[in-house]
Write an enzyme that holds these catalytic residues in place. Structure first.
Site, PDB file in Angstrom:
ATOM      1  N   HIS A  73      39.580  26.743  57.578  1.00 22.41           N
ATOM      2  CA  HIS A  73      38.272  26.946  58.354  1.00 22.41           C
ATOM      3  C   HIS A  73      37.317  27.466  57.690  1.00 22.41           C
ATOM      4  O   HIS A  73      36.169  26.970  57.291  1.00 22.41           O
ATOM      5  CB  HIS A  73      38.609  27.397  59.990  1.00 22.41           C
ATOM      6  CG  HIS A  73      37.155  27.421  60.615  1.00 22.41           C
ATOM      7  ND1 HIS A  73      36.816  26.746  61.519  1.00 22.41           N
ATOM      8  CD2 HIS A  73      36.309  28.428  60.722  1.00 22.41           C
ATOM      9  CE1 HIS A  73      35.693  27.075  62.255  1.00 22.41           C
ATOM     10  NE2 HIS A  73      35.585  28.046  61.520  1.00 22.41           N
ATOM     11  N   GLU A  74      37.558  28.592  57.450  1.00 17.30           N
ATOM     12  CA  GLU A  74      36.531  29.611  56.860  1.00 17.30           C
ATOM     13  C   GLU A  74      36.162  29.063  55.435  1.00 17.30           C
ATOM     14  O   GLU A  74      34.966  29.359  54.787  1.00 17.30           O
ATOM     15  CB  GLU A  74      37.180  31.051  56.605  1.00 17.30           C
ATOM     16  CG  GLU A  74      37.346  31.854  57.892  1.00 17.30           C
ATOM     17  CD  GLU A  74      36.150  31.869  58.873  1.00 17.30           C
ATOM     18  OE1 GLU A  74      34.990  31.808  58.465  1.00 17.30           O
ATOM     19  OE2 GLU A  74      36.463  31.847  60.026  1.00 17.30           O
ATOM     20  N   HIS A 121      33.162  26.802  55.740  1.00 12.42           N
ATOM     21  CA  HIS A 121      32.012  27.565  55.720  1.00 12.42           C
ATOM     22  C   HIS A 121      31.716  27.880  54.219  1.00 12.42           C
ATOM     23  O   HIS A 121      30.455  27.871  53.660  1.00 12.42           O
ATOM     24  CB  HIS A 121      31.936  28.975  56.474  1.00 12.42           C
ATOM     25  CG  HIS A 121      32.058  28.767  57.826  1.00 12.42           C
ATOM     26  ND1 HIS A 121      31.091  28.003  58.649  1.00 12.42           N
ATOM     27  CD2 HIS A 121      33.050  29.143  58.800  1.00 12.42           C
ATOM     28  CE1 HIS A 121      31.476  28.145  59.862  1.00 12.42           C
ATOM     29  NE2 HIS A 121      32.517  28.624  60.037  1.00 12.42           N
ATOM     30  N   GLU A 146      29.377  25.041  61.442  1.00 14.59           N
ATOM     31  CA  GLU A 146      30.869  24.995  61.969  1.00 14.59           C
ATOM     32  C   GLU A 146      31.270  23.498  61.731  1.00 14.59           C
ATOM     33  O   GLU A 146      32.525  23.372  61.752  1.00 14.59           O
ATOM     34  CB  GLU A 146      30.639  25.172  63.604  1.00 14.59           C
ATOM     35  CG  GLU A 146      30.568  26.584  64.011  1.00 14.59           C
ATOM     36  CD  GLU A 146      31.838  27.733  63.223  1.00 14.59           C
ATOM     37  OE1 GLU A 146      32.887  26.957  63.352  1.00 14.59           O
ATOM     38  OE2 GLU A 146      31.530  28.719  62.869  1.00 14.59           O
TER      39      GLU A 146
END
Lengths: 501, 501
Positions: free
Chosen positions: A264-265, A268, A294
């Protein structure tokens, strides 16, 4: 480029440089800063953010704003784009007195330590006085920020997602909530629950790190322009496009947490790493909104992370790194286990189907806090009630309830809806991408770059030079449409739960 | 306290806050910053240090200087001490134009990466152009800094050790060099070399870390107000008294390196952690000079680290942590092995007897560079020649020669003598401490705090409010006297080499 424009860009660069120092202070305070120095850090952080704020609304800024408003012809095309964004931020903030902003930064900087202390005590009351100060200040700032937003909460919302309103969200979230509830009902009535016993097997932090580092490198996160650290609450923070750092937490009996967390990160981080260099040191240099941000992290986590071909390739790597740990688990069992859905208490540990319900709960609470008459002291009760209503579970203490998220301690009310928007954007982007790229084949291959490149071409490169709604329209041919998310979820979960339509 | 003094202290606090941000940027660039972002970091660091510099010499500072020079009665006693130090720094720096200083900071900030690149290439020429820029700028700054110092190099020297001159150092270093050469001669002719085979046995980084963390905690380094990180060149860096960070590098076949390295840096950290709180956010808040700072790190490293009782207690702990690794080594063999002396190429790996010779080499080279006609391009040659002359060894490449130290890349010419001063101060402080405390008994016990408390009482607490010569005089009853070091060394090494006088 004219002299005045050069002067303007130099001035903006100074703001960007101060902000980079501020970002490092923030990263450090959430990764390795000795906790005893929290008070000192609060002083530094608030001073540095005050310096930046002061330059954004005072000093030479009013003169630049006036000059270029009256002389737009003095700006190059690039300068015009930069000026537009600068003016938006100026218009937003220039009614807030610098001392007030600085005092607020200090509260927020200290609040992180108070939040941690309350978590240790599992008691919301430890954090309540600080949170009350934050909410009171925001209530005071809202009329100063307000332009044409219809409600106080809309003012906060639009800071994270320009153009987004409670009017749109009420409707969209209604559709999403109903859709998810429907899927959950079908799964509960007709589905076959996957086996998840293996998910709690011991996988050392080192093994997890080795695995997920390799996975996100393949996905396109560049470690030479980033790093991975431990933290309480995972986040990505970029100083600049060559320094986009990610963090995670580890549980040696729940490898899936850090695995999906880092994936997920990294999404970003990949966004920030691939923004066009030309926007460096201008307000256009970062991601355009939290929702779009997101969408990139969640594209990684829920689109790629729910893809069968992806796991067909990566599961053998995990098996190899972990020795005999998953020797007896076959691929189908593994994949289905990862995708089990179950009502849970903690947002960041929620599965991809129930996750949006966690967001909708926070959205409704925040709306009540700023548009209704909810007080900070009521938060634990309303939190627990809503979890009972939407998910059928109740926290045993505030640690696993209202204290679980870092956001409010940072004053980030209005942020949470971005996660749900990111879900919807991600599914919609995937639908568009699939018209051009055979995503399954790419994820089965040794070269994932076509996916990253599509996202860079359609999203990353623009930085903040385009608004979220424009990006989504240009990339997918239509405005936000939650149906893509519901269709995608239905598709994934019906298969996992062996439901034939 | 008057209004004007309050205003003055608030202004100084702003400078201190900016400096704390600058310190974090520096720490990060030497620990974990993604190397690809070095150029961006150079921009941030130089801008932030320029902000601080500008406040120190421009903005409201000239007015404060003039006002309090003419109205000293408007200052409290505390304010007078703060003003005195502030004025000293102002007098030093106010002739340097801020743009020049900022340009210089940028060179220096970038230089760290260039130095690393040259080390990778083992080639001084990669670093030479950057170092030439640094030296040229310093040569330009020296006349602007100069007050009553007699030579250009004295100007640099006095910035690290107020009151120290080449006149004193030439004499003191002559005595030290001769003394050490004499001891070395006796050891070579009559001594029995200790066995050191065990020093290269494998000790994992984790084991080393566990051991040394426990040791420095006992010595008084407070990890709740510090932390330990990995770096290329070990250092201590404090943001404030509650955030004094230390770093080290590890070699799994040379546990003594990181052990003594961390013990050394912890001494620096303990100094900063124990400065009186009242000096917070003023120019009196840090250690008073590099020489005094080194006296604290070297007190840990060479006084405590050469103490037999200390190792009698700590060796069993090391044995316990390392399993069977040192099972066959007895305490005497262990202690004597640690204290073997041998000419070597790398300063930070040098034993405690030959170490000062490494410093004297650097001192002589730096003096030639600023007082003589040595050019940067000649550095590798003169470096290698001096190592041959004083230590009888020659580097095979620049990595183990002229590129080994980080200092010059940071523009820190004049810093090296501090290490030798620290040696001499440490031995002199030990001599004075021994009149009040039975150091052997303390180090044999479970409570080391009397030593730390003596140092806090005599050195730490004062921060920069007293000058080095005053501190040494007050603490020991006499001025700098190198004989204590020579006596101490003779005592330690004659025993290790089994020489009876």
């Amino acid at each position: 480029m004219g002299t005045k424009e050069k002067e303007f860009l130099t001035y903006l660069k100074e703001i960007a440089l101060i902000n980079q120092a501020g970002s490092l202070l923030e990263w450090d305070s959430q990764t390795g800063m000795p906790q005893a120095s929290a008070n000192y850090r609060a002083e530094v952080s608030s001073y540095i953010s005050g310096l930046s704020f002061d330059k954004k609304v005072n000093q030479k800024m009013p003169e630049f704003i006036e000059f270029f408003t009256n002389h737009p012809e003095e700006l190059s095309e690039f300068g015009q784009a930069v000026f537009k964004k600068t003016k938006e931020e100026y218009d937003l903030d220039h009614n807030i007195p610098t001392e007030k902003f600085q005092a607020y930064s200090k509260i927020v900087s200290q609040a992180h330590a108070d939040w941690l202390a309350a978590r240790d005590a599992q008691d919301f009351q430890v954090f309540q006085p600080t949170l009350e100060k934050i909410v009171a200040t925001l209530r005071e700032f809202i009329p100063l920020w307000q332009k044409d937003e219809k409600t106080p909460y809309d003012v906060l919302l639009s800071q994270y997602e320009p153009g987004m309103t409670t009017e749109i969200l009420d409707q969209v979230f209604d559709q999403v909530r109903t859709g998810i509830m429907d899927i959950r009902k079908v799964l509960a009535e007709k589905g076959t629950e996957p086996n998840t016993e293996f998910l709690t097997r011991f996988v050392s932090k080192e093994q997890q790190k080795e695995f997920v580092t390799q996975v996100v490198t393949e996905l396109g996160y560049d470690f030479s322009r980033g790093r991975l650290d431990d933290t309480v609450h995972p986040f990505m923070l970029d100083l600049n496009r060559k320094d986009a750092r990610i963090t995670t937490r580890w549980d040696e009996h729940d490898f899936a947490m850090a695995t999906f967390g880092v994936i997920h990160e990294a999404g970003h981080g990949m966004y920030e790493q691939n923004i066009d260099e030309k926007y460096d040191y201008t307000p256009l240099s970062g991601g355009t909104s939290m929702g779009i941000h997101e969408s990139q992290s969640l594209f990684n986590e829920i689109i790629i992370g729910s893809n069968r071909e992806f796991w067909k390739k990566q599961f053998p790597l995990l098996q190899k790194i972990t020795g005999d740990t998953f020797k007896d688990v076959d691929y189908n069992t593994f994949y289905n286990g990862l995708k089990k859905t179950q009502a849970s208490l903690v947002r960041v540990e929620a599965d991809t189907l129930t996750y949006p319900l966690h967001i909708i709960i926070r959205y409704e609470i925040e709306k009540m806090l700023f548009n209704g008459d909810l007080e900070v002291s009521d938060l634990p009760k309303v939190w627990n009630d809503k979890y009972q209503e939407y998910l059928g579970v109740q926290p045993e203490n505030d640690f696993e309830g209202v204290l679980q998220d870092v956001h409010w301690s940072g004053g980030s009310f209005g942020y949470f809806p971005s996660y749900a928007l990111g879900y919807m954007y991600a599914a919609q982007l995937f639908h568009a991408m699939s018209k051009e790229i055979d995503v399954d084949s790419v994820l089965a291959s040794d070269d994932y770059s076509p996916i990253r490149k599509w996202l860079t071409k359609n999203i990353h490169q623009y930085g903040s030079s385009r608004k979220p709604n424009q990006l989504i329209l240009d990339a997918t041919g239509e405005a936000l449409n939650p149906q893509y998310l519901l269709d995608y979820m239905k598709n994934v979960y019906y298969k996992v739960y062996q439901i034939s339509e």
